[in-house]
Every structure is written in structure tokens, then in C-alpha cells.
Design an enzyme around this catalytic site. Structure first.
Site, PDB file in Angstrom:
ATOM      1  N   ARG A  84      42.446  39.253  29.611  1.00 43.98           N
ATOM      2  CA  ARG A  84      43.909  39.044  29.679  1.00 43.98           C
ATOM      3  C   ARG A  84      44.409  39.198  28.416  1.00 43.98           C
ATOM      4  O   ARG A  84      45.768  39.586  28.455  1.00 43.98           O
ATOM      5  CB  ARG A  84      44.182  37.751  30.511  1.00 43.98           C
ATOM      6  CG  ARG A  84      43.742  37.819  31.744  1.00 43.98           C
ATOM      7  CD  ARG A  84      43.768  36.544  32.464  1.00 43.98           C
ATOM      8  NE  ARG A  84      45.376  35.665  32.715  1.00 43.98           N
ATOM      9  CZ  ARG A  84      46.044  36.276  33.749  1.00 43.98           C
ATOM     10  NH1 ARG A  84      45.631  36.956  34.711  1.00 43.98           N
ATOM     11  NH2 ARG A  84      47.149  35.890  33.745  1.00 43.98           N
ATOM     12  N   PHE A 133      59.424  40.946  44.203  1.00 41.74           N
ATOM     13  CA  PHE A 133      59.006  42.149  43.771  1.00 41.74           C
ATOM     14  C   PHE A 133      57.668  42.675  44.554  1.00 41.74           C
ATOM     15  O   PHE A 133      56.987  43.732  44.298  1.00 41.74           O
ATOM     16  CB  PHE A 133      58.463  42.080  42.180  1.00 41.74           C
ATOM     17  CG  PHE A 133      57.429  41.030  41.736  1.00 41.74           C
ATOM     18  CD1 PHE A 133      56.190  41.411  42.281  1.00 41.74           C
ATOM     19  CD2 PHE A 133      58.002  39.759  41.171  1.00 41.74           C
ATOM     20  CE1 PHE A 133      55.216  40.084  41.852  1.00 41.74           C
ATOM     21  CE2 PHE A 133      57.026  38.806  40.996  1.00 41.74           C
ATOM     22  CZ  PHE A 133      55.602  38.951  41.278  1.00 41.74           C
ATOM     23  N   LYS A 170      46.383  50.892  36.659  1.00 43.14           N
ATOM     24  CA  LYS A 170      47.023  50.915  37.716  1.00 43.14           C
ATOM     25  C   LYS A 170      47.417  52.616  37.721  1.00 43.14           C
ATOM     26  O   LYS A 170      47.217  53.553  36.730  1.00 43.14           O
ATOM     27  CB  LYS A 170      48.414  50.348  37.516  1.00 43.14           C
ATOM     28  CG  LYS A 170      48.172  48.839  37.726  1.00 43.14           C
ATOM     29  CD  LYS A 170      49.351  48.048  37.443  1.00 43.14           C
ATOM     30  CE  LYS A 170      48.844  46.549  37.924  1.00 43.14           C
ATOM     31  NZ  LYS A 170      50.066  45.779  37.915  1.00 43.14           N
ATOM     32  N   ARG A 191      49.475  46.253  27.544  1.00 41.98           N
ATOM     33  CA  ARG A 191      50.546  46.581  28.210  1.00 41.98           C
ATOM     34  C   ARG A 191      51.797  46.648  27.248  1.00 41.98           C
ATOM     35  O   ARG A 191      52.884  47.380  27.591  1.00 41.98           O
ATOM     36  CB  ARG A 191      50.842  45.022  29.024  1.00 41.98           C
ATOM     37  CG  ARG A 191      50.044  44.937  30.232  1.00 41.98           C
ATOM     38  CD  ARG A 191      50.039  43.695  30.589  1.00 41.98           C
ATOM     39  NE  ARG A 191      49.455  43.560  32.104  1.00 41.98           N
ATOM     40  CZ  ARG A 191      49.327  42.321  32.735  1.00 41.98           C
ATOM     41  NH1 ARG A 191      49.244  41.169  32.008  1.00 41.98           N
ATOM     42  NH2 ARG A 191      48.810  42.469  34.015  1.00 41.98           N
ATOM     43  N   THR A 239      52.322  39.895  31.142  1.00 40.20           N
ATOM     44  CA  THR A 239      52.532  40.475  32.114  1.00 40.20           C
ATOM     45  C   THR A 239      54.046  41.254  31.998  1.00 40.20           C
ATOM     46  O   THR A 239      54.182  42.358  32.595  1.00 40.20           O
ATOM     47  CB  THR A 239      52.888  39.672  33.269  1.00 40.20           C
ATOM     48  OG1 THR A 239      51.681  38.787  33.537  1.00 40.20           O
ATOM     49  CG2 THR A 239      53.228  40.402  34.761  1.00 40.20           C
ATOM     50  N   ASN A 264      52.865  47.794  34.805  1.00 43.36           N
ATOM     51  CA  ASN A 264      52.369  46.878  33.808  1.00 43.36           C
ATOM     52  C   ASN A 264      51.061  47.184  33.319  1.00 43.36           C
ATOM     53  O   ASN A 264      50.327  46.638  32.441  1.00 43.36           O
ATOM     54  CB  ASN A 264      52.706  45.670  33.708  1.00 43.36           C
ATOM     55  CG  ASN A 264      51.855  44.874  34.794  1.00 43.36           C
ATOM     56  OD1 ASN A 264      50.969  45.615  35.436  1.00 43.36           O
ATOM     57  ND2 ASN A 264      51.759  43.575  34.863  1.00 43.36           N
ATOM     58  N   HIS A 313      45.532  45.250  35.409  1.00 47.48           N
ATOM     59  CA  HIS A 313      45.535  44.126  36.333  1.00 47.48           C
ATOM     60  C   HIS A 313      44.445  43.238  35.689  1.00 47.48           C
ATOM     61  O   HIS A 313      43.198  43.970  35.314  1.00 47.48           O
ATOM     62  CB  HIS A 313      45.569  44.123  37.821  1.00 47.48           C
ATOM     63  CG  HIS A 313      45.027  42.912  38.490  1.00 47.48           C
ATOM     64  ND1 HIS A 313      45.941  41.926  38.646  1.00 47.48           N
ATOM     65  CD2 HIS A 313      43.673  42.558  38.591  1.00 47.48           C
ATOM     66  CE1 HIS A 313      45.194  40.754  39.115  1.00 47.48           C
ATOM     67  NE2 HIS A 313      44.029  41.091  39.417  1.00 47.48           N
TER      68      HIS A 313
HETATM   69  P1  CMP Z   1      49.139  42.001  38.150  1.00 47.95           P
HETATM   70  O1  CMP Z   1      48.329  41.670  37.039  1.00 47.95           O
HETATM   71  O2  CMP Z   1      48.613  43.278  39.017  1.00 47.95           O
HETATM   72  O3  CMP Z   1      49.177  40.940  39.166  1.00 47.95           O
HETATM   73  C1  CMP Z   1      50.612  40.528  39.906  1.00 47.95           C
HETATM   74  C2  CMP Z   1      51.642  41.738  39.472  1.00 47.95           C
HETATM   75  O4  CMP Z   1      52.944  41.326  39.754  1.00 47.95           O
HETATM   76  C3  CMP Z   1      51.664  41.715  37.984  1.00 47.95           C
HETATM   77  O5  CMP Z   1      50.523  42.375  37.510  1.00 47.95           O
HETATM   78  C4  CMP Z   1      53.120  42.672  37.936  1.00 47.95           C
HETATM   79  O6  CMP Z   1      52.485  44.142  38.247  1.00 47.95           O
HETATM   80  C5  CMP Z   1      53.814  42.235  39.137  1.00 47.95           C
HETATM   81  N1  CMP Z   1      54.896  41.429  38.610  1.00 47.95           N
HETATM   82  C6  CMP Z   1      54.722  40.256  38.247  1.00 47.95           C
HETATM   83  N2  CMP Z   1      56.120  39.810  37.696  1.00 47.95           N
HETATM   84  C7  CMP Z   1      56.908  40.809  38.025  1.00 47.95           C
HETATM   85  C8  CMP Z   1      58.220  40.890  38.165  1.00 47.95           C
HETATM   86  N3  CMP Z   1      59.166  40.010  37.662  1.00 47.95           N
HETATM   87  N4  CMP Z   1      59.004  42.353  38.387  1.00 47.95           N
HETATM   88  C9  CMP Z   1      57.879  43.085  38.927  1.00 47.95           C
HETATM   89  N5  CMP Z   1      56.644  42.971  39.175  1.00 47.95           N
HETATM   90  C10 CMP Z   1      56.296  41.871  38.740  1.00 47.95           C
END
Ligand code: CMP
Length: 148
Positions: free
Chosen positions: A87, A59, A10, A107, A93, A117, A120
Site C-alpha cells: 500500500r 463509483f 489494472k 499511483r 487511492t 488508479n 489494487h
Molecule cells: P482499489 O484499491 O481497487 O479498491 C477500491 C477502488 O475504488 C479503488 O481502488 C478505486 O479504484 C475506486 N475508488 C475509490 N474511491 C473512488 C472515487 N472517489 N471515485 C472513483 N473510484 C474510486
């Protein structure tokens, strides 16, 4: 068996040379092969399509805005069991879970918030196919899975 997964480093990672190098080392040291790579700033349209399953989440707007804020490194990775393996390497996450329970994951080391985070990863091979098609329009995933 060999799977593909879509990995995104990211925007805050691409801006941080130490984090970027460390994550690249982890990709190689964990025996992933890098099939395709590009560095690109997502358009709003791409980010909205990519994250469409989250459009009703609180979000969503901040996530799309962040992902369009600067370049990401987007990789197609392959390995045995690549989806689960990537993963696992990323960790949870949510940043507090990553930092408390999995501090040695990507992460855990480089996540700044639940949105920022670090990385992805596709959550299934079906998602990987959909996500690869968004960012690598000329890549034919069928060639990788034609004996399924
Ligand atoms: P990603 O793997 O890019 O796919 C979905 C994204 O949503 C996840 O990583 C986070 O960056 C974001 N995400 C998931 N849960 C939350 C949350 N509670 N608050 C903010 N962002 C979130």
C-alpha cells in the site's frame, strides 16, 4: 512477519508496456516475492464479489465496468509486512493526492483517475485471504497462516 497480499495491475496498466515493466521492476526491487500470477479479464460476477463492500458507492458501477474492460495482472505477493508495504508503494487511492503528495509512488506515476488508479492492494490480511480465494481458487492461504 511474512504476509500475503493480493496485488492487481489494472487494465490500463496491462495495456501499457512501459508502465507494466516499471511496476514489475518496483515489485522485485522492493523485495516482494511473487507467489502466484495470472492474467485474466474479470467477469462481472467476480468484480462485483471482489468490490462488494463498495456496492453503495457512487463509483461502484464505473469501477466494476472498468475492471471488466480488459485483462488485469493479478498477483499474490509476499514480503515482511506485505499488506502495508504494498500500500505504501502504491500511494494514495485518489489520483490528485497521489500526484501532488506522492509523485514517486505507483499511483502517483501511473494513476489516471480515482477509478483507473493503476493498482489494487488488499487493506488487511483478512481482506487478502478473501481476495485471494476469489482469484486463486486452488491456493490454500491456511498453509501460510497455520501458526496464527
Ligand atoms: P482499489 O484499491 O481497487 O479498491 C477500491 C477502488 O475504488 C479503488 O481502488 C478505486 O479504484 C475506486 N475508488 C475509490 N474511491 C473512488 C472515487 N472517489 N471515485 C472513483 N473510484 C474510486
Amino acid at each position: 512477519y511474512l504476509q500475503l497480499t493480493l496485488a492487481i495491475l489494472k487494465p490500463h496498466i496491462v495495456k501499457s508496456p512501459f508502465a507494466l515493466q516499471k511496476i514489475r521492476d518496483l515489485i522485485i526491487d522492493n523485495n516482494f516475492k511473487v507467489v502466484r500470477s495470472r492474467r485474466a479479464t474479470m467477469s462481472r460476477e467476480e468484480a462485483e464479489l471482489f468490490y462488494k463492500e463498495h456496492r453503495d458507492k457512487f463509483f461502484y458501477n464505473r469501477l466494476v465496468t472498468f475492471m471488466c474492460s480488459g485483462p488485469s495482472d493479478i498477483h499474490i505477493l509476499t514480503a515482511h509486512d506485505a499488506v502495508a508495504k504494498w500500500r505504501q508503494l502504491m500511494g494514495p487511492t485518489k489520483v490528485y493526492q497521489a500526484q501532488y503528495n506522492a509523485p514517486d509512488t505507483i499511483r502517483g506515476m501511473f494513476g489516471l483517475s480515482d477509478t483507473r488508479n493503476a493498482t489494487h492492494g488488499s487493506d488487511s490480511t483478512e481482506s487478502a485471504k478473501r481476495e485471494i480465494a476469489i482469484f486463486f481458487k486452488d491456493f490454500d492461504t491456511k498453509k501460510w497462516y497455520d501458526n496464527e
